[in-house]
Design a protein around this motif. Structure first.
Motif, PDB file in Angstrom:
ATOM      1  N   LEU A 181       0.858  -1.187   0.000  1.00 19.78           N
ATOM      2  CA  LEU A 181       0.000   0.000   0.000  1.00 19.78           C
ATOM      3  C   LEU A 181       0.895   1.238   0.000  1.00 19.78           C
ATOM      4  CD1 LEU A 181      -3.012   1.041   0.651  1.00 19.78           C
ATOM      5  CD2 LEU A 181      -2.278   1.023   3.010  1.00 19.78           C
ATOM      6  N   LEU A 182       0.767   2.046  -1.026  1.00 18.94           N
ATOM      7  CA  LEU A 182       1.552   3.280  -1.157  1.00 18.94           C
ATOM      8  C   LEU A 182       0.594   4.450  -0.988  1.00 18.94           C
ATOM      9  CD1 LEU A 182       4.046   4.990  -2.169  1.00 18.94           C
ATOM     10  CD2 LEU A 182       3.258   4.481  -4.493  1.00 18.94           C
TER      11      LEU A 182
ATOM     12  N   GLY B 116      -5.050   0.019  -8.750  1.00 18.63           N
ATOM     13  CA  GLY B 116      -6.021   1.048  -8.428  1.00 18.63           C
ATOM     14  C   GLY B 116      -5.389   2.211  -7.710  1.00 18.63           C
ATOM     15  N   ALA B 117      -6.014   3.354  -7.812  1.00 16.94           N
ATOM     16  CA  ALA B 117      -5.560   4.556  -7.114  1.00 16.94           C
ATOM     17  C   ALA B 117      -6.792   5.320  -6.650  1.00 16.94           C
ATOM     18  CB  ALA B 117      -4.720   5.437  -8.048  1.00 16.94           C
TER      19      ALA B 117
ATOM     20  N   THR C 241      -3.914   6.947  -2.524  1.00 15.42           N
ATOM     21  CA  THR C 241      -3.619   5.590  -2.082  1.00 15.42           C
ATOM     22  C   THR C 241      -3.552   4.672  -3.282  1.00 15.42           C
ATOM     23  OG1 THR C 241      -4.728   5.930   0.019  1.00 15.42           O
ATOM     24  CG2 THR C 241      -4.451   3.656  -0.677  1.00 15.42           C
TER      25      THR C 241
ATOM     26  N   ILE D 188      -2.525   0.612  -4.504  1.00 26.42           N
ATOM     27  CA  ILE D 188      -2.310  -0.746  -4.002  1.00 26.42           C
ATOM     28  C   ILE D 188      -1.940  -1.661  -5.153  1.00 26.42           C
ATOM     29  CG2 ILE D 188      -3.356  -2.701  -2.777  1.00 26.42           C
ATOM     30  CD1 ILE D 188      -5.443  -0.598  -1.746  1.00 26.42           C
ATOM     31  N   ASP D 189      -0.903  -2.471  -4.968  1.00 24.60           N
ATOM     32  CA  ASP D 189      -0.553  -3.483  -5.968  1.00 24.60           C
ATOM     33  C   ASP D 189       0.445  -4.447  -5.327  1.00 24.60           C
ATOM     34  OD1 ASP D 189       0.099  -4.831  -8.553  1.00 24.60           O
ATOM     35  OD2 ASP D 189      -0.910  -3.110  -9.410  1.00 24.60           O
ATOM     36  N   THR D 190       1.056  -5.310  -6.112  1.00 17.20           N
ATOM     37  CA  THR D 190       2.048  -6.235  -5.557  1.00 17.20           C
ATOM     38  C   THR D 190       3.268  -5.443  -5.096  1.00 17.20           C
ATOM     39  OG1 THR D 190       3.161  -6.535  -7.664  1.00 17.20           O
ATOM     40  CG2 THR D 190       1.355  -8.072  -7.143  1.00 17.20           C
TER      41      THR D 190
ATOM     42  N   ALA E 180       5.581  10.120   1.211  1.00 15.23           N
ATOM     43  CA  ALA E 180       4.753   8.972   0.920  1.00 15.23           C
ATOM     44  C   ALA E 180       5.049   7.911   1.968  1.00 15.23           C
ATOM     45  CB  ALA E 180       5.053   8.428  -0.486  1.00 15.23           C
ATOM     46  N   THR E 181       4.083   7.036   2.196  1.00 16.93           N
ATOM     47  CA  THR E 181       4.327   5.918   3.100  1.00 16.93           C
ATOM     48  C   THR E 181       4.079   4.617   2.353  1.00 16.93           C
ATOM     49  OG1 THR E 181       2.053   5.924   3.936  1.00 16.93           O
ATOM     50  CG2 THR E 181       3.671   7.207   5.178  1.00 16.93           C
ATOM     51  N   VAL E 182       4.795   3.576   2.759  1.00 19.08           N
ATOM     52  CA  VAL E 182       4.670   2.271   2.140  1.00 19.08           C
ATOM     53  C   VAL E 182       4.478   1.255   3.252  1.00 19.08           C
ATOM     54  CG1 VAL E 182       5.746   0.553   0.637  1.00 19.08           C
ATOM     55  CG2 VAL E 182       6.248   2.980   0.309  1.00 19.08           C
ATOM     56  N   GLU E 183       3.471   0.397   3.123  1.00 17.70           N
ATOM     57  CA  GLU E 183       3.274  -0.650   4.108  1.00 17.70           C
ATOM     58  C   GLU E 183       2.737  -1.904   3.430  1.00 17.70           C
ATOM     59  OE1 GLU E 183      -0.004   0.499   6.887  1.00 17.70           O
ATOM     60  OE2 GLU E 183      -0.157   2.250   5.570  1.00 17.70           O
TER      61      GLU E 183
ATOM     62  N   VAL F 112       0.385  -5.152   3.255  1.00 17.33           N
ATOM     63  CA  VAL F 112      -0.950  -5.544   3.689  1.00 17.33           C
ATOM     64  C   VAL F 112      -1.338  -6.828   2.983  1.00 17.33           C
ATOM     65  CG1 VAL F 112      -1.650  -3.117   3.999  1.00 17.33           C
ATOM     66  CG2 VAL F 112      -2.133  -4.272   1.832  1.00 17.33           C
ATOM     67  N   ASP F 113      -2.423  -7.436   3.435  1.00 18.51           N
ATOM     68  CA  ASP F 113      -3.037  -8.526   2.674  1.00 18.51           C
ATOM     69  C   ASP F 113      -4.138  -7.899   1.835  1.00 18.51           C
ATOM     70  OD1 ASP F 113      -2.750 -10.795   5.438  1.00 18.51           O
ATOM     71  OD2 ASP F 113      -1.619 -10.789   3.557  1.00 18.51           O
ATOM     72  N   ALA F 114      -4.185  -8.245   0.552  1.00 19.50           N
ATOM     73  CA  ALA F 114      -5.217  -7.720  -0.327  1.00 19.50           C
ATOM     74  C   ALA F 114      -6.156  -8.850  -0.720  1.00 19.50           C
ATOM     75  CB  ALA F 114      -4.599  -7.103  -1.576  1.00 19.50           C
TER      76      ALA F 114
ATOM     77  N   TYR G 254      -9.315   5.121  -9.993  1.00 19.06           N
ATOM     78  CA  TYR G 254      -9.636   4.154 -11.041  1.00 19.06           C
ATOM     79  C   TYR G 254      -9.289   2.787 -10.514  1.00 19.06           C
ATOM     80  CZ  TYR G 254      -4.763   3.171 -11.812  1.00 19.06           C
ATOM     81  OH  TYR G 254      -3.475   2.769 -11.620  1.00 19.06           O
ATOM     82  N   GLY G 255      -9.764   1.781 -11.209  1.00 23.07           N
ATOM     83  CA  GLY G 255      -9.329   0.412 -10.972  1.00 23.07           C
ATOM     84  C   GLY G 255      -9.108  -0.208 -12.342  1.00 23.07           C
TER      85      GLY G 255
ATOM     86  N   ILE H 271      -2.184  -9.282 -10.562  1.00 23.28           N
ATOM     87  CA  ILE H 271      -2.273  -9.942  -9.254  1.00 23.28           C
ATOM     88  C   ILE H 271      -3.139 -11.183  -9.429  1.00 23.28           C
ATOM     89  CG2 ILE H 271      -3.014  -9.781  -6.866  1.00 23.28           C
ATOM     90  CD1 ILE H 271      -2.454  -6.866  -6.857  1.00 23.28           C
TER      91      ILE H 271
ATOM     92  N   ALA I 167     -10.370  -5.405  -0.918  1.00 19.61           N
ATOM     93  CA  ALA I 167     -10.241  -4.968   0.478  1.00 19.61           C
ATOM     94  C   ALA I 167      -8.807  -5.247   0.909  1.00 19.61           C
ATOM     95  CB  ALA I 167     -11.217  -5.730   1.368  1.00 19.61           C
ATOM     96  N   THR I 168      -8.333  -4.485   1.880  1.00 19.43           N
ATOM     97  CA  THR I 168      -7.016  -4.767   2.441  1.00 19.43           C
ATOM     98  C   THR I 168      -7.158  -5.037   3.925  1.00 19.43           C
ATOM     99  OG1 THR I 168      -6.568  -2.431   2.867  1.00 19.43           O
ATOM    100  CG2 THR I 168      -5.796  -3.318   0.775  1.00 19.43           C
ATOM    101  N   VAL I 169      -6.255  -5.854   4.446  1.00 18.32           N
ATOM    102  CA  VAL I 169      -6.259  -6.222   5.857  1.00 18.32           C
ATOM    103  C   VAL I 169      -4.855  -6.011   6.390  1.00 18.32           C
ATOM    104  CG1 VAL I 169      -6.723  -8.034   7.541  1.00 18.32           C
ATOM    105  CG2 VAL I 169      -8.001  -7.980   5.401  1.00 18.32           C
ATOM    106  N   GLU I 170      -4.739  -5.305   7.504  1.00 15.77           N
ATOM    107  CA  GLU I 170      -3.420  -5.128   8.108  1.00 15.77           C
ATOM    108  C   GLU I 170      -3.552  -5.120   9.633  1.00 15.77           C
ATOM    109  OE1 GLU I 170      -1.862  -1.083   7.135  1.00 15.77           O
ATOM    110  OE2 GLU I 170      -3.815  -0.834   6.161  1.00 15.77           O
TER     111      GLU I 170
ATOM    112  N   ASP J   3       7.077   2.422   6.177  1.00 15.93           N
ATOM    113  CA  ASP J   3       8.261   3.084   5.635  1.00 15.93           C
ATOM    114  C   ASP J   3       7.808   4.449   5.125  1.00 15.93           C
ATOM    115  OD1 ASP J   3       9.555   0.021   4.283  1.00 15.93           O
ATOM    116  OD2 ASP J   3      10.260   1.157   6.018  1.00 15.93           O
ATOM    117  N   ALA J   4       8.551   5.483   5.471  1.00 12.54           N
ATOM    118  CA  ALA J   4       8.217   6.823   5.002  1.00 12.54           C
ATOM    119  C   ALA J   4       9.283   7.295   4.025  1.00 12.54           C
ATOM    120  CB  ALA J   4       8.125   7.796   6.174  1.00 12.54           C
ATOM    121  N   ILE J   5       8.845   7.790   2.879  1.00  9.02           N
ATOM    122  CA  ILE J   5       9.743   8.334   1.856  1.00  9.02           C
ATOM    123  C   ILE J   5       9.605   9.845   1.896  1.00  9.02           C
ATOM    124  CG2 ILE J   5      10.359   8.371  -0.585  1.00  9.02           C
ATOM    125  CD1 ILE J   5       8.758   5.749  -0.878  1.00  9.02           C
TER     126      ILE J   5
END
Lengths: 132, 132, 132
Positions: free
Chosen positions: A9-10, A40-41, A73, A75-77, A97-100, A102-104, B50-51, B56, B97-100, C103-105
């Motif tokens: 997640l970016l 997606g964004a 926000t 989200i991708d691999t 920006a932050t990067v973490e 997650v499970d998608a 967008y999506g 994935i 959905a995301t889970v963290e 992580d913060a960029i």
């Protein structure tokens, strides 16, 4: 039916009035994410906030103005997000920006005719490329 | 006074116009989270996004339209979030959905009369059950 | 140019009408984060949501009202976020917050004249201190 996968997640924090070559920066970021084929964004508008110098690293001095913060926000691999960071770096002259990880969970359509739509609510669609 | 505990954060991305049996899908999701006794749910409206298909897993083709993206954030214990995922799966015909895992800090009222209220700002309350 | 560092993301959930000494609570929180020198704070308004008693710990009973939920996101080093939690605790008489490591960029300005601004869009600036 759904499938679960590790994802990254970016979240990119910019000001709504930040520009990139005469285009709103957040539009440019969504455009680049779309062009890079990212899943997606979503851009969300904050209504109050600030930034400032701190001791993480030297940042520019920020001021309180009428500019609205926007968080984009994406989200991708992990691999695709990591590949996108240099593309993002080209347009970011400040902010963060932050990067973490997650499970998608990805949900599948049950009826072939179902279309899941996201889209423009407040900005001209001319700024975005034709659907890929 | 406050207490800290491991919690799980579930964020569900849908389109604002997505429907479930003639009700907005995000309302149905908040309804189901409330009925399941989950601690809280917050819906935030994005204003651009967008999506699309990606690698994935195979997803439906998404298009850019006037539909506004909505992110519903739900927080509770890992066990309660996991128990909710099949309930959510029933209404999700697309999207993600995301889970963290996060740490959740719960704050206690200092005065018995204090009431912390969240609520409906833009939608009819008829869609939601009476408070449990 | 950018730098990456481990950071901690604090998200605080309050109601928009919650007050602290006759000031909106979310304004007080942003004020305190700014006074503590934290890197940034963004308030996002939800448009639907609820909270309620649950089994994580005993919470006050919440009700559905017209109050809009607000999520305030604050990012900084783990040490600075941890130091801020007691400051936050002073003003929180209910609700919750989540803490997660990310992580913060941080992006650097390329031109000395570039100013990245975040700011007030809907509230009087009288409530906030002069820029530090």
């Amino acid at each position: 039916m759904n499938t679960t996968e590790r994802a990254r997640l970016l979240t990119i924090y910019v000001g709504e009035s930040d520009q990139w070559h005469h285009r709103p920066l957040f539009v440019e970021i969504v455009h680049r994410a779309h062009a890079a084929g990212l899943a997606g964004a979503t851009a969300v508008r904050g209504f109050e906030g600030y930034g400032g110098t701190n001791e993480i690293h030297t940042l520019r001095l920020l001021s309180l103005t009428e500019d609205v913060p926007v968080a984009v926000t994406i989200i991708d691999t992990p691999e695709r997000i990591d590949a996108f960071l240099p593309v993002l770096d080209e347009v970011m002259t400040g902010g963060m920006a932050t990067v973490e990880d997650v499970d998608a969970i990805h949900y599948s359509a049950r009826t072939p005719a179902h279309r899941f739509s996201w889209g423009l609510s407040t900005h001209h669609r001319d700024d975005l490329p034709a659907s890929s």
